[in-house]
Every structure is written in C-alpha cells, then in structure tokens.
Design an enzyme around this catalytic site. Structure first.
Site, PDB file in Angstrom:
ATOM      1  CB  SER A   1      -0.515  46.466  61.938  1.00 27.76           C
ATOM      2  OG  SER A   1      -0.974  47.765  62.248  1.00 27.76           O
TER       3      SER A   1
ATOM      4  N   GLY B   1       4.487  53.713  58.624  1.00 27.52           N
ATOM      5  CA  GLY B   1       3.254  54.168  59.276  1.00 27.52           C
ATOM      6  C   GLY B   1       3.562  55.194  60.346  1.00 27.52           C
TER       7      GLY B   1
ATOM      8  CE  LYS C   1       7.834  56.277  61.972  1.00 28.08           C
ATOM      9  NZ  LYS C   1       6.924  55.097  62.026  1.00 28.08           N
TER      10      LYS C   1
ATOM     11  N   GLY D   1       5.280  53.403  68.355  1.00 23.24           N
ATOM     12  CA  GLY D   1       4.373  52.478  69.038  1.00 23.24           C
ATOM     13  C   GLY D   1       4.880  51.041  68.953  1.00 23.24           C
TER      14      GLY D   1
ATOM     15  CD  GLU E   1       9.498  53.169  63.135  1.00 18.37           C
ATOM     16  OE1 GLU E   1       9.231  54.082  63.939  1.00 18.37           O
ATOM     17  OE2 GLU E   1       8.777  52.172  62.999  1.00 18.37           O
TER      18      GLU E   1
HETATM   19  C1  5RP Z   1       6.601  51.482  64.884  1.00 15.16           C
HETATM   20  C2  5RP Z   1       5.853  52.655  64.364  1.00 15.16           C
HETATM   21  C3  5RP Z   1       4.642  52.384  63.559  1.00 15.16           C
HETATM   22  O1  5RP Z   1       4.742  53.045  62.341  1.00 15.16           O
HETATM   23  C4  5RP Z   1       3.448  52.885  64.326  1.00 15.16           C
HETATM   24  O2  5RP Z   1       3.447  52.307  65.605  1.00 15.16           O
HETATM   25  C5  5RP Z   1       2.152  52.560  63.578  1.00 15.16           C
HETATM   26  O3  5RP Z   1       1.891  51.196  63.677  1.00 15.16           O
HETATM   27  P1  5RP Z   1       0.611  50.533  63.022  1.00 15.16           P
HETATM   28  O4  5RP Z   1       0.778  50.619  61.541  1.00 15.16           O
HETATM   29  O5  5RP Z   1       0.654  49.111  63.553  1.00 15.16           O
HETATM   30  O6  5RP Z   1      -0.611  51.253  63.515  1.00 15.16           O
HETATM   31  O7  5RP Z   1       6.192  53.793  64.568  1.00 15.16           O
HETATM   32  O8  5RP Z   1       7.649  51.865  65.728  1.00 15.16           O
END
Ligand code: 5RP
Length: 217
Positions: free
Chosen positions: A30, A82, A94, A96, A103
């Site tokens: 996000s 992020g 990372k 999530g 990544e």
């Molecule tokens: C995706 C990630 C994102 O960077 C992490 O989950 C952060 O997400 P958000 O900006 O929605 O809080 O590692 O795999």
C-alpha cells in the site's frame, strides 16, 4: 495524522531519490501504491520501472509507466519499497504482501534501497510481525517442522499462491536477535525459496513517516 497520511508523506519524499532517465526498482504494497501514484505525475522523467510483483506491474501500466524486465537492465540505481518492520539499523521484515522473493532480488540488484515506513513499523527487535517464508509447495510440511525446531509457530497463509507459484508460511513467535544469522539459517532449509528477513542486504535509507514529518535513518 493517519497511517495512510504518513505513507503518502514518505511516498512523496521518495520522489526526490528518483534519477532522471533511469529505470528504477519499485516494490509492492500500500505504501508503494501511493508512491506509484505520485511517480505517475513525473513519468516522463524516467525510462521505466522494474516491479517486484505482478500487482505493482499492473498498477504501473495503469499509470502509463513502462514496465521493464530485470533481465533487460543492468543493476538499478535505486529500489523503492515498503516494509512490515524496520530497526534503526535498517534491517527489515518484508513479505506481508507475499512478494518477498522478487523484492529481495530487485533489492540485491540495486545500488541503493530506499525503504518507506510509517513510525508504527519501527521496532527494537524484529519478529513481532510474523516472518513470511516462501516455500515450494511439496516441501510445505517439512519446512514447517524445521521452523518449529527454530522456535517459531508456522502458519500456512491460506488461499495465497505467490507470483512464482509457491506458498507462504508465516512464522509467529520469533524474537530475532541475530537477523543475519536467522536469514541465512532459514534459507538453508531445503524447500525454502526465500525468507522475509532483509539483514544481509538491509535498506540503505529508511524514510519514516511521523506526525512531525519525514525522518531519515
Ligand atoms: C510486500 C511487502 C511490503 O513492502 C510490506 O508488506 C509493507 O506493505 P504496506 O506498505 O502495505 O504496509 O513486503 O511483500
């Protein structure tokens, strides 16, 4: 200021690290979605973007930003993404959003990794956020048992298949005192594709969204 306001704030700040005429690495989530929306306004200044997920690729295309394969670029100047947790030493959890493997690849192939977080994600010790581990489907049970041996409580992320056709196990209950060591140890388990600790290649710069503005770490 809401969490989304803080994400917008760091997304805006990240624009100043975008180099003219370059292909940049763009992450997933996000916070990055806010960044992509802002990048759209200056899309004529960049040559394109290497995304870390199919979701980000689709969003980039919707905004008219050329999507470029990592195999057709050399190393990238900058990667912007992020994180779910970050320490003051810029080590991260990372994944999530399930995009951790790509990544990690794009971060590895970039000279500078700029990570965008809001202040709720800063921790002294990684592990409050369940650690994502991408696994080959046939190894799911075996990997889960090894993660229990390491002191975690693995839970299969239900209904999720990664862009690479694999599964995600989220590991709860870890207190990660030596992130570099655990990152390497989990990666040695047969069937693990990648885990979400970014310690061996941490972020080079953290932009932290706070009520008081953007802090650089
Ligand atoms: C995706 C990630 C994102 O960077 C992490 O989950 C952060 O997400 P958000 O900006 O929605 O809080 O590692 O795999």
């Amino acid at each position: 200021m809401t969490q989304d306001d803080k994400k917008r704030q760091v997304a805006e700040a990240a624009l100043s690290y975008v180099e003219d005429d370059a292909v940049i690495g763009v992450g997933t989530g996000s916070t990055v979605n806010f960044f992509i929306a802002k990048l759209a306004a200056i899309r004529g200044r960049i040559a394109g973007a290497v995304p870390s997920s199919e979701a980000s690729a689709a969003l980039l295309r919707r905004h008219g930003i050329p999507v470029v394969e990592l195999n057709s670029t050399g190393d990238l100047g900058v990667y912007i993404d992020g994180a779910d947790e970050a320490t003051s030493r810029r080590m991260l959890i990372k994944g999530g959003g399930g995009a951790l493997t790509r990544e990690k690849i794009v971060a590895a192939a970039s000279r500078r990794f700029i990570c965008l977080v809001d202040d709720s994600k800063l921790v002294d010790v990684l592990g409050r956020f369940p650690l994502p581990v991408e696994v080959i489907p046939m190894a799911r049970g075996y990997v889960g048992r090894q993660l229990v041996r390491l002191g975690g409580r693995p839970e299969l992320r239900m209904g999720v298949t990664t862009d690479n056709g694999n599964l995600i196990i989220d590991v709860h209950g870890l207190t990660i005192l030596d992130p570099g060591e655990l990152e390497a140890e989990i990666n040695q388990i047969a069937g693990v594709v990648c885990n979400g600790i970014f310690a061996r290649r941490p972020a080079d710069l953290l932009l932290v969204g706070r009520d008081s503005g953007v802090e650089k770490i």
